[in-house]
Design an enzyme around this catalytic site. Structure first.
Site, PDB file in Angstrom:
ATOM      1  N   HIS A  23       3.781   2.668  -0.260  1.00  0.00           N
ATOM      2  CA  HIS A  23       3.040   3.895  -0.580  1.00  0.00           C
ATOM      3  C   HIS A  23       2.604   4.563   0.720  1.00  0.00           C
ATOM      4  CE1 HIS A  23       2.603   1.429  -4.235  1.00  0.00           C
ATOM      5  NE2 HIS A  23       2.528   2.552  -4.907  1.00  0.00           N
ATOM      6  N   GLU A  55      14.084   8.281 -10.630  1.00  0.00           N
ATOM      7  CA  GLU A  55      14.211   9.272  -9.560  1.00  0.00           C
ATOM      8  C   GLU A  55      15.654   9.749  -9.445  1.00  0.00           C
ATOM      9  OE1 GLU A  55      12.886   6.229  -9.252  1.00  0.00           O
ATOM     10  OE2 GLU A  55      10.758   6.722  -9.267  1.00  0.00           O
TER      11      GLU A  55
END
Lengths: 414, 331
Positions: B124, B55
Site C-alpha cells: 500500500h 483490475e
C-alpha cells in the site's frame, strides 16, 4: 425510474439489496441437514450439482446435528474447535482495542467467520499446506502457533518474525505450513495449485487448502487456479468464502450469478456449497475433499456461505454502505453461538462453562499481550532494526544494495 | 486534495456525457479515500459505478469503452494493485493507436493513489511511475497539491491519449514535510484554494514551486513537499520544480533552470535503479553538460521492497535531500 427500467436503456449496474436506512429482510434458509447425501468419493463432478446449488449442513437451526454429513466427532474434538473459535474472537477484540491506541497500524477481524479456517484446518493432516487470505488466521491456532508470536507480528516489534516488513495480520508461519500472506487479493489461490502439484511430484501425502473471498473471485487468479487444478488434477481444496461483502461491494457485484460453488462444475471439479457457520459441516466436507485429493482424484471446489459481521478492516466504516444491523437478520447466525448451543443441547456444556471459558481465554490473551509488548510496539518501539530493509531482498546482498545500505546508516531515524 | 479530485471528476461528468467512472468501491461508497463521494447520487448509477475486484477486467473494459467513444476514468484502489491490469495497459491501451494505424485510440484515465508514508507496508506504499514511463503511448502524471490535482486531472481526462494519473495518498489531507509526528492539513497552503469551476493545467508543464539561483531541485508527488522543507532548512537558494507530468516532461522549464543554477538534485520515493530520476539525470547531462558545475544528485527510495515499521528510514527525508543539495555546492 426504477433500476430495472434504467437497466433496459443503459448499462445494468447491480446494487446491494440493502443500504443504510433500509430494512434488511432475508428469506429463512430452506436447506436442512438431511437434504444432501455424501456422494461417492470417486464421483463425477456432475453428481455434486445439487450440492453446489443447495447447502451442506449438519447443525440445524435448533442446534441439532444429523444427516449423512455428520462427521460424528467426539465431544472433545468439537470442544477443541469451540475453544479455538472463542480464542480467535477474544484475540481479535484485543487487537482492535490495541489498534485504536496506536499499538498497531491496522487490523482485520475474523468476526462471524471464525469457524472456517479452524474447522477446515482441524479436518486436515498436519503436513497439509495452508494458503489463506487475511481472514483465516485461526488456522494458526490449530497448528499450534503461540499467541505472543502472532501479537509480536501485529505490533511490529523486534520479535516480529517477518521483521516489521509487512502490515499487521500478514502472518507467516512456516512451521505450521502457513504461507506468508500478501495484500494483493486472490494471488494465493492459484499459487496453492503449484504447491499441491509439487507435493504430487514428490509423491507425498500432502494436500493444499486455499481460500479466496467472493469479491476476489473476480480476479483472474481464481480462474487460473480452477483451470490449472482441473487440468493437472492437483490435490488442492479450493474455497470461496462468500461473506457477502468485499469492503463496500456486495457479492452480487463479484459475479452475475448468485452461486459461486457451481462455477467449478464447468471445470469438471466437484462442487459444494457449505454452511460456513456450521463447524461440523465444514469439517465434514473438508474431510471428503481431502480424501478425494489423497487418492489422486484432484481438486474440490467449495463455496463457504457466511457473513462478514465486522468491518473490512480497522480503516473501514461499514455503516456508510450497509445497514449496521444487517448481520442480525442474516439467517446463518453466529458460528460460535451455534456451536455452543449444539454442545449445550447434546453434551454437558453449559452457559456457565462457556462464560468460564471466555474468562480463561481473556486472561490468556491479556497475558500474551503483556508478554508481547515487552518487546515493543508500533507506537513506542523498539522496532526491528532498519537493517532489515536490506536483508533478504536477495539471497546475498549485491553491491548496489550494500552501497545504499551504508548510505541509510548515515541517516537512520528509527 | 480529496475534494479537489472529486471536484475535477464532477466537472468532467457534468461537461462531457461520454465521461464515466468505475472502479472498486467507488460507486455507492464513494471510494476508500472518498474521492468519488456523492458522485453516484449526483450523476446516476450508470455513470459512476462499482466494478468487480478485477483490475485486469477494469482495464480491459476501459479499453473497449474507450475505443467505442467513451472517456472512462477508472480507479485502481492502490497503485500497488495495478499489476493485474499491466498487460492490458502496456500491451493494449498504450499501443492501440499505433498498432491500428491511427484508426482506434483509447482516451482512458487511470487514477491511482500511490506512494508511502501511511504505514502501508509492501503493498500500500509503492510508487510505480517508472513502470509506465517506460511504456510508449502512455502519458504519466503525478499531482502534488489540491490546485494541481484538479487542473491536471481535468487535462488528463480531456486528453485523447491514455493517462496514468498518480495521486500521492500521503497528501490527500495535507502536505507532508517529512515529519510523521507533525502532519498539517492543507489549510493555509498556497495551493489549497481550488475554484469550483473547470480549469486546466496543461499536461507536459512543470510548476516552479519556488524560484532560486543556486541549485535546481526536481520532485513530484509527496516529495515536492519534503524537498520544500529540505530547501528551507538548507539555507541554500534552490529552485524547486514540481514536475507534475513525467511523460512528456517539461524539457524547457528543466533545462532553463539547470542552465541557470548549474546544479541539480532529483528526488523521488520510488526505488533509485531505473527510477524516473535516471531518465531525467541522463537527459539533463545530455542537454546541460557544459552548464553543470557539479554531478547531478539523486535522492530516492532504496532498491528494496517498501517496509512497514521502518518506513521513515526508507522514504527520502529532508536530511538526505539537504545533504545532496550541499554536495552539489561543493565543486
Amino acid at each position: 425510474m426504477s433500476s430495472e427500467e434504467e437497466g433496459n436503456i443503459t448499462i445494468h449496474v447491480p446494487d446491494a439489496p440493502f443500504r443504510p436506512g433500509d430494512n434488511p429482510v432475508f428469506d429463512k434458509w430452506k436447506w436442512s441437514p438431511d437434504d444432501l447425501k455424501k456422494p461417492p468419493i470417486d464421483c463425477e463432478s456432475e453428481e455434486t450439482s445439487a450440492h453446489s446449488r443447495g447447502l451442506v449442513r449438519v447443525i440445524d437451526d435448533e442446534g441439532m446435528a444429523y444427516g449423512d454429513w455428520d462427521p460424528n466427532l467426539e465431544y472433545k474434538e468439537i470442544l477443541q474447535g469451540l475453544k479455538h473459535m472463542v480464542r480467535l474472537r477474544i484475540f481479535d477484540d484485543r487487537m482492535m482495542k490495541m489498534q485504536r491506541t496506536g499499538k498497531l497500524s491496522f487490523y482485520m477481524q475474523s468476526l462471524g467467520e471464525e469457524c472456517i479456517a479452524i474447522a477446515q484446518t482441524m479436518a486436515l493432516e498436519e503436513q497439509d499446506w495452508i494458503f489463506p487470505t487475511y481472514r483465516q488466521p485461526g488456522a494458526q491456532f490449530v497448528r499450534g502457533r503461540s499467541m505472543v508470536s502472532m501479537i509480536c507480528h501485529c505490533i511490529g516489534n523486534v520479535e516480529d518474525n517477518v521483521k516489521g516488513r509487512q502490515m499487521p495480520v500478514h502472518y507467516t508461519y512456516k512451521k505450521g505450513r502457513f504461507i506468508s500472506i500478501s495484500s494483493p487479493v486472490g494471488t494465493q489461490f492459484s499459487q496453492a495449485v503449484g504447491v499441491a502439484l509439487a507435493s504430487k511430484y514428490k509423491q507425498l501425502n500432502e494436500v493444499t487448502i486455499t481460500w479466496i473471498g467472493d469479491g476476489a473471485s473476480a480476479e483472474g487468479d481464481y480462474h487460473y487456479g480452477l483451470n490449472f487444478a482441473s487440468v493437472y488434477k492437483a490435490p488442492v481444496i479450493l474455497n470461496v468464502v462468500n461473506n457477502h461483502w468485499a469492503i463496500s461491494t456486495h457479492y452480487n457485484m463479484a459475479s452475475g450469478s448468485t452461486n459461486f460453488a457451481s462455477r467449478g462444475l464447468a471445470y469438471e471439479i466437484p462442487c459444494f456449497r457449505v454452511d460456513g457457520n456450521d463447524f461440523l459441516a465444514l469439517y465434514s466436507v473438508t474431510k471428503w475433499a481431502r480424501e478425494r485429493a489423497k487418492i489422486g482424484l484432484g481438486a474440490t471446489h467449495i463455496e463457504i456461505l457466511t457473513y462478514r459481521t465486522g468491518a473490512h478492516s480497522s480503516s473501514d466504516d461499514p455503516s456508510r454502505y450497509r445497514p449496521s444491523n444487517e448481520h442480525e437478520f442474516w439467517p446463518g447466525g453466529d458460528p460460535i453461538e451455534r456451536l455452543k448451543i449444539h454442545l449445550i443441547k447434546n453434551y454437558d456444556w453449559t452457559d456457565e462453562k462457556h462464560l468460564q471459558l471466555e474468562n480463561e481465554i481473556d486472561a490468556e490473551v491479556i497475558l500474551a499481550y503483556k508478554e508481547a509488548v515487552k518487546h515493543g510496539d508500533l507506537a513506542n518501539g523498539p522496532y526491528p532494526s532498519s537493517d532489515t530493509i536490506f536483508t533478504e531482498v536477495y539471497e546475498n546482498v549485491p553491491w548496489h544494495l550494500q552501497e545504499q545500505w551504508d548510505e541509510m546508516n548515515k541517516w537512520k531515524v528509527d | 486534495m480529496v475534494q479537489s479530485v472529486n471536484s475535477a471528476l464532477s466537472n468532467m461528468l457534468e461537461k462531457d456525457e461520454d465521461v464515466i467512472l468505475f472502479g472498486e468501491d467507488i460507486g455507492y461508497f464513494g471510494g476508500v479515500f472518498r474521492t468519488s463521494d456523492g458522485l453516484q447520487s449526483k450523476f446516476g448509477k450508470h455513470r459512476v459505478f462499482d466494478s468487480p475486484l478485477s483490475e485486469g477486467g477494469i482495464a480491459a473494459t476501459a479499453f473497449g469503452m474507450g475505443i467505442n467513444g467513451l472517456r472512462p476514468v477508472v480507479e485502481i484502489q492502490f497503485a500497488d494493485y495495478i499489476f493485474p491490469a499491466y498487460d492490458q495497459i502496456v500491451n493494449e491501451i498504450a499501443k492501440v493507436r499505433h498498432r491500428s494505424g491511427g484508426e482506434f485510440w483509447c482516451p482512458v484515465t487511470f487514477r491511482t493513489p500511490a506512494g508511502g508514508g501511511i504505514r502501508g507496508g509492501h503493498h500500500h506504499s509503492q510508487s510505480p511511475e517508472s513502470q509506465f514511463t517506460h511504456t510508449p503511448g502512455l502519458k504519466v502524471v503525478y499531482c502534488s497539491t489540491p490546485y494541481n490535482s484538479k487542473g491536471l486531472l481535468i487535462s488528463a481526462i480531456e486528453s485523447n491519449d491514455p493517462v496514468i494519473f498518480f495521486e500521492p495518498k500521503r497528501c490527500y489531507r495535507g502536505p507532508f514535510y517529512g515529519d510523521p509526528h507533525n502532519v498539517p492539513t492543507w489549510k493555509g497552503h498556497s495551493e489549497a484554494e481550488v475554484p469550483d469551476s473547470h480549469y486546466n493545467i496543461p499536461l507536459g508543464q512543470a510548476r516552479i514551486a519556488k524560484e532560486g539561483t543556486d541549485c535546481t531541485v526536481i520532485a513530484w508527488g509527496t516529495m515536492v513537499h519534503v524537498a520544500e522543507k529540505a530547501i528551507k532548512d538548507s539555507g541554500i537558494n534552490c529552485e524547486l520544480i514540481d514536475l507534475q507530468t513525467l511523460i512528456p516532461w517539461d524539457k524547457e522549464t528543466i533545462v532553463n533552470s539547470v542552465k541557470k543554477t548549474g546544479r541539480c538534485v532529483i528526488v523521488h520515493e520510488a526505488p533509485k535503479t531505473s527510477g524516473f530520476g535516471s531518465e531525467l539525470s541522463a537527459s539533463i547531462q545530455e542537454r546541460c553538460f557544459y552548464n553543470l558545475e557539479s554531478p547531478i544528485e539523486r535522492v530516492a527510495g532504496w532498491d528494496t521492497p517498501f517496509p512497514h515499521t521502518t518506513e521513515w528510514d526508507y522514504m527520502p527525508s529532508p536530511a538526505r535531500i539537504i545533504d545532496a543539495i550541499k554536495k552539489t555546492q561543493e565543486e
